[in-house]
Each structure stands twice: as C-alpha cells, then as structure tokens.
Motif scaffolding. Structure first.
Motif, PDB file in Angstrom:
ATOM      1  N   THR A   1       0.831  -1.201   0.000  1.00  0.00           N
ATOM      2  CA  THR A   1       0.000   0.000   0.000  1.00  0.00           C
ATOM      3  C   THR A   1       0.867   1.252   0.000  1.00  0.00           C
ATOM      4  O   THR A   1       2.029   1.226   0.422  1.00  0.00           O
ATOM      5  CB  THR A   1      -0.914   0.036   1.234  1.00  0.00           C
ATOM      6  OG1 THR A   1      -0.100   0.139   2.418  1.00  0.00           O
ATOM      7  CG2 THR A   1      -1.784  -1.213   1.323  1.00  0.00           C
TER       8      THR A   1
ATOM      9  N   GLY B   1      -7.421   4.009  -5.905  1.00  0.00           N
ATOM     10  CA  GLY B   1      -8.346   3.050  -5.325  1.00  0.00           C
ATOM     11  C   GLY B   1      -9.441   2.651  -6.289  1.00  0.00           C
ATOM     12  O   GLY B   1      -9.463   3.054  -7.456  1.00  0.00           O
ATOM     13  N   GLU B   2     -10.386   1.874  -5.802  1.00  0.00           N
ATOM     14  CA  GLU B   2     -11.522   1.453  -6.630  1.00  0.00           C
ATOM     15  C   GLU B   2     -12.411   2.636  -6.993  1.00  0.00           C
ATOM     16  O   GLU B   2     -13.048   2.639  -8.041  1.00  0.00           O
ATOM     17  CB  GLU B   2     -12.339   0.388  -5.891  1.00  0.00           C
ATOM     18  CG  GLU B   2     -11.589  -0.912  -5.644  1.00  0.00           C
ATOM     19  CD  GLU B   2     -11.195  -1.619  -6.926  1.00  0.00           C
ATOM     20  OE1 GLU B   2     -11.916  -1.477  -7.931  1.00  0.00           O
ATOM     21  OE2 GLU B   2     -10.154  -2.305  -6.923  1.00  0.00           O
TER      22      GLU B   2
ATOM     23  N   GLU C   1     -12.909   8.137  -3.643  1.00  0.00           N
ATOM     24  CA  GLU C   1     -12.823   8.242  -2.180  1.00  0.00           C
ATOM     25  C   GLU C   1     -11.761   7.310  -1.597  1.00  0.00           C
ATOM     26  O   GLU C   1     -11.354   7.475  -0.440  1.00  0.00           O
ATOM     27  CB  GLU C   1     -14.184   7.931  -1.548  1.00  0.00           C
ATOM     28  CG  GLU C   1     -14.683   6.503  -1.717  1.00  0.00           C
ATOM     29  CD  GLU C   1     -15.301   6.228  -3.084  1.00  0.00           C
ATOM     30  OE1 GLU C   1     -15.727   5.069  -3.303  1.00  0.00           O
ATOM     31  OE2 GLU C   1     -15.369   7.152  -3.908  1.00  0.00           O
ATOM     32  N   ASP C   2     -11.295   6.324  -2.384  1.00  0.00           N
ATOM     33  CA  ASP C   2     -10.280   5.385  -1.917  1.00  0.00           C
ATOM     34  C   ASP C   2      -8.864   5.780  -2.336  1.00  0.00           C
ATOM     35  O   ASP C   2      -7.898   5.117  -1.945  1.00  0.00           O
ATOM     36  CB  ASP C   2     -10.577   3.979  -2.451  1.00  0.00           C
ATOM     37  CG  ASP C   2     -11.933   3.465  -2.005  1.00  0.00           C
ATOM     38  OD1 ASP C   2     -12.269   3.669  -0.817  1.00  0.00           O
ATOM     39  OD2 ASP C   2     -12.661   2.884  -2.825  1.00  0.00           O
ATOM     40  N   ASP C   3      -8.724   6.836  -3.132  1.00  0.00           N
ATOM     41  CA  ASP C   3      -7.397   7.281  -3.555  1.00  0.00           C
ATOM     42  C   ASP C   3      -6.587   7.781  -2.357  1.00  0.00           C
ATOM     43  O   ASP C   3      -7.140   8.368  -1.421  1.00  0.00           O
ATOM     44  CB  ASP C   3      -7.508   8.409  -4.589  1.00  0.00           C
ATOM     45  CG  ASP C   3      -8.091   7.941  -5.915  1.00  0.00           C
ATOM     46  OD1 ASP C   3      -8.134   6.718  -6.142  1.00  0.00           O
ATOM     47  OD2 ASP C   3      -8.498   8.803  -6.709  1.00  0.00           O
ATOM     48  N   GLN C   4      -5.287   7.561  -2.403  1.00  0.00           N
ATOM     49  CA  GLN C   4      -4.394   8.016  -1.337  1.00  0.00           C
ATOM     50  C   GLN C   4      -3.228   8.786  -1.949  1.00  0.00           C
ATOM     51  O   GLN C   4      -2.614   8.315  -2.903  1.00  0.00           O
ATOM     52  CB  GLN C   4      -3.849   6.833  -0.535  1.00  0.00           C
ATOM     53  CG  GLN C   4      -4.903   5.988   0.151  1.00  0.00           C
ATOM     54  CD  GLN C   4      -4.289   4.791   0.859  1.00  0.00           C
ATOM     55  OE1 GLN C   4      -3.246   4.909   1.508  1.00  0.00           O
ATOM     56  NE2 GLN C   4      -4.920   3.645   0.739  1.00  0.00           N
TER      57      GLN C   4
END
Length: 256
Positions: free
Chosen positions: A95, A129-130, A133-136
């Motif tokens: 990750t 991310g999927e 809202e899941d992006d980092q």
C-alpha cells in the motif's frame, strides 16, 4: 586548548532544514491531481530518459523533486520493498501508506543524523483506489514527516504559489483533459506572477488509471496522446508517441 564551537540542537536542525529546502526549491515543480478516473502526475521535465514520475507497484506511483541521485536511490528502495512484501504476503498488502512509512523512516533518520547531510528531496507517493474516495496521496518533505493530501498537491520550485492556484481551481470529478489543463496552467506560472508557455516536449505526464483492466494501473502519457489531451484542454502542444511505464525506468534529472 580552544573551546569547541557550540551550536544548539534547535539551531542545527533549523540550518539543516533550510539547507534542504533551498535545494528542493531549485528543482522544477511536480503537480499531482485527482481526476474522475484516477490520479494524474504532471512535471516540467524536458528529459525523456530521466523521469521524475515512476511506477512502484500495481496501483502505486512515485514522484519526486530535488537531487536525482538521492531520490533515485529512494525509488529503487521502494520498488524492492514493494516486490518483497508482495511476494512474501500478497499483492494487496503493498500500500501507499506502508511505502510512505518506510520512506518517512529513511528520510527522518538521515535528516536527524549529524554524520551526513540531509537529503534534498521531496516525495509524493500515490495509490489509486476502486473509487475516488479510496485514492491516497502522501507528501513527504525532507525531514521524513508525512502529509496526507487530497485533491491536488505540488512540490518543488514555487510550490506554495502553485498549490494556492490549484486549491482555488481544482474540483472533484474532473476529466483527464481538464485536470491536465489545470496542472499545466499552474506549472506555467512564474514566481513573479507572469506566465510561460509549456509544450508537450517540456512535460512529463503519467496517470494511475483505475479503469485499466490489467492489474497495473500506471501509464505514461506521451506524444500524440498527450498533444491531443492538451488540445482538448485548450493548451498548445507538440507530437510524439505513447507508452506504458514500468518500475524499472529511470527517475528525473539532477536538480530538475
């Protein structure tokens, strides 16, 4: 016997931080933006052999400014960490947060060591991310601290001015061409308030595209595809090729 010259720990750390910041500020800026289908990386970099933006793992990319030899060592170390962790456990265990923690420990140790100079680098580690809202996105300054970023971030050069420009204009759900236009517009602004013209030949662009069917989401945007996107965004550009990136590619030019 002469008395040793004394410098307080606070002053020594302040001097080291100032030294690193000046080195980083000499580099050309890198901008990272979220868009509807992923994350786009845009750097002012005329070199086609030495990259500021590189793939680390399936969904993770790395961007850096500062001294090339220093952040290239960090990039290689990140690739090795990701490969080993993915092989030992599972690919999903690799990750951006874990990689950022490893980089933070390395940079922090070097910065606090009186035996060597601090690294003149600033890093961005991003994972798609999927969904948006899941992006980092994590920014790592020279001292090893970690800043969790959202939407947009700029490092190197006049990053404060570029960051303010992006913060005022970036919005969720932008198309890739629109996000690219915004990134190029921010990079073209001089520190004195003027504007320059940046063409495709002066830019390094890559994306983490969540819509790609393969496991690896990283792709470089070059040449004709880049020119087309810049034209869609209302920016002038020139021609060339398009290719997928890989984690074995080189990183960006020294002090670029």
């Amino acid at each position: 016997m002469s008395t040793p010259f004394y410098v307080s720990p606070q002053q020594a750390m302040a001097d080291r931080a100032e030294y690193a910041r000046k080195g980083i500020a000499r580099g050309r800026s890198v901008v990272v933006l979220q868009y509807a289908d992923g994350i786009v990386f845009v750097a002012e970099n005329p070199s086609r052999a030495l990259h500021k933006v590189s793939e680390i793992y399936d969904r993770i990319a790395f961007a850096a400014v500062g001294k090339y030899n220093e952040f290239e060592n960090l990039r290689i170390g990140g690739v090795r960490y990701a490969d080993l962790r993915g092989y030992t456990y599972a690919r999903t265990d690799v990750t951006a947060r874990g990689l950022a923690n490893v980089y933070a420990q390395t940079l922090g140790t070097i910065f606090s060591s009186a035996a060597e100079k601090p690294y003149e680098v600033e890093l961005i580690v991003a994972e798609v991310g999927e969904g948006p809202e899941d992006d980092q996105i994590y920014r790592l300054p020279h001292d090893g601290s970690i800043v969790d970023e959202h939407g947009s971030v700029a490092v190197g050069g006049n990053s404060d001015q570029i960051g303010s420009y992006l913060e005022q204009r970036h919005r969720d759900g932008m198309a890739l061409a629109e996000a690219l236009k915004l990134a190029v517009g921010s990079l073209s602004r001089d520190s004195n308030g003027g504007e320059r013209s940046l063409t495709a030949d002066q830019l390094e662009v890559a994306v983490l595209d969540r819509t790609r069917p393969q496991q690896r989401k990283f792709k470089r945007v070059l040449g004709r595809q880049l020119s087309r996107l810049l034209e869609e965004g209302g920016t002038s550009a020139s021609a060339g090729e398009t290719s997928d990136g890989d984690s074995s590619g080189e990183s960006s030019a020294s002090e670029e």
